[in-house]
Motif scaffolding. Structure first.
Motif: not given
Length: 321
Positions: A231, A9-10, A5, A228, A13
């Motif tokens: 993460c 997400l990184t 996850l 970001a 984004i």
């Protein structure tokens, strides 16, 4: 969050921030935009830490570490990337910045003696080949003149500082500095550095009250910086810079998908080949170690354990007269 996850997400984004950065260029100077971006991000992080009662006090030595971390990752890095994008298009900027994976591999080896597996090298090569193929039509149309070389040089300098910031983040986590508070202080120090640089260079602290500028600023501050970076830097400490930084190779692929829906980008054969190569490189880099190597390591460990037991038994057995 689990590593998958954090990685997704990184990539999602940061893959969209390249378009947002374009709306930051023009009326407002890069130094000023960066002061606004990371100043707002730092404020949000400090408020969050206060709400959650997270400790924000650090020693002078730790603050010195955070200053270096903040200046590299949230100051100089982005300053050179913003300058680069004034001389070259976002495609070349993506390609230049994606070399951070190679720089991270070298720095991880230099700073921390990290052993890099062959699959990481193969995946990195496949990913970078994919990026060049993906953007080959744009690259083929570029006149390689002084302006283009300047832009690429600025991009590569920013990439080196970004990689140094990555290494310092790993050091932060080795020193048991929490990621959230480290980012808050790091972004504050990066903001202060950019503000001083702007004052020294006589840059105007103006602001654009247009929807594209304000909207992109909020997106870059909250999503592109607070979320970001939280993460990515957490992932950096968990799986290492050489693997986490493959996210930078994935950004262009995400940017192309977004451009397809937002800007009407039309795919051709080079787009498909490049996209497939990037995805395959991602699978190679992030796949677990080969089972054969794992079994061999387990077998070696088991044999060592048996040998230790045999030695212990011999020591406990009384010697014959």
């Amino acid at each position: 969050m689990n590593n998958t996850l954090l990685y997704v997400l990184t990539v999602l984004i940061w893959g969209s921030t390249w378009i947002a950065i374009n709306y930051q260029l023009g009326e407002v100077a890069p130094e000023t935009s960066l002061v606004y971006r990371f100043g707002l991000a730092a404020l949000v992080l400090f408020l969050f830490c206060r709400m959650k009662n997270l400790p924000l006090a650090f020693t002078l030595r730790q603050h010195a570490q955070l200053i270096a971390f903040g200046v590299c990752l949230f100051g100089v890095n982005y300053y050179f990337l913003y300058l680069a994008q004034q001389h070259i298009n976002s495609a070349l900027t993506c390609i230049g910045f994606s070399t951070m994976m190679i720089v991270n591999i070298l720095n991880a080896r230099l700073w921390y003696k990290t052993k890099i597996t062959k699959q990481v090298y193969y995946g990195a090569a496949l990913g970078l080949f994919g990026i060049i193929t993906l953007f080959w039509p744009q690259i083929n149309d570029i006149d390689i003149g002084a302006n283009t070389l300047l832009g690429l040089s600025l991009c590569l300098i920013g990439t080196v500082f970004a990689s140094s910031g990555n290494m310092l983040s790993i050091k932060n986590q080795q020193m048991k500095l929490p990621v959230m508070q480290s980012n808050a202080w790091g972004m504050a120090y990066g903001t202060a550095f950019m503000a001083v640089l702007a004052l020294v260079r006589g840059v105007e602290f103006n602001f654009s009250l247009t929807l594209p500028y304000v909207g992109s600023l909020l997106y870059l501050s909250i999503f592109g910086s607070v979320i970001a970076f939280g993460c990515y830097l957490t992932l950096l400490g968990r799986i290492g810079a050489h693997k986490a930084s493959y996210a930078t190779v994935m950004f262009p692929a995400v940017a192309v998908v977004i451009s397809t829906f937002v800007e009407g980008f039309v795919w051709d054969l080079t787009t498909v080949i490049g996209f497939v190569c990037i995805m395959l490189g991602n699978l190679v880099v992030l796949s677990p170690a080969k089972q054969g190597a794992k079994n061999q390591a387990d077998s070696t460990s088991h044999q060592q354990h048996i040998s230790q037991e045999e030695v212990a038994k011999e020591e406990m057995t009384p010697a014959k007269a």
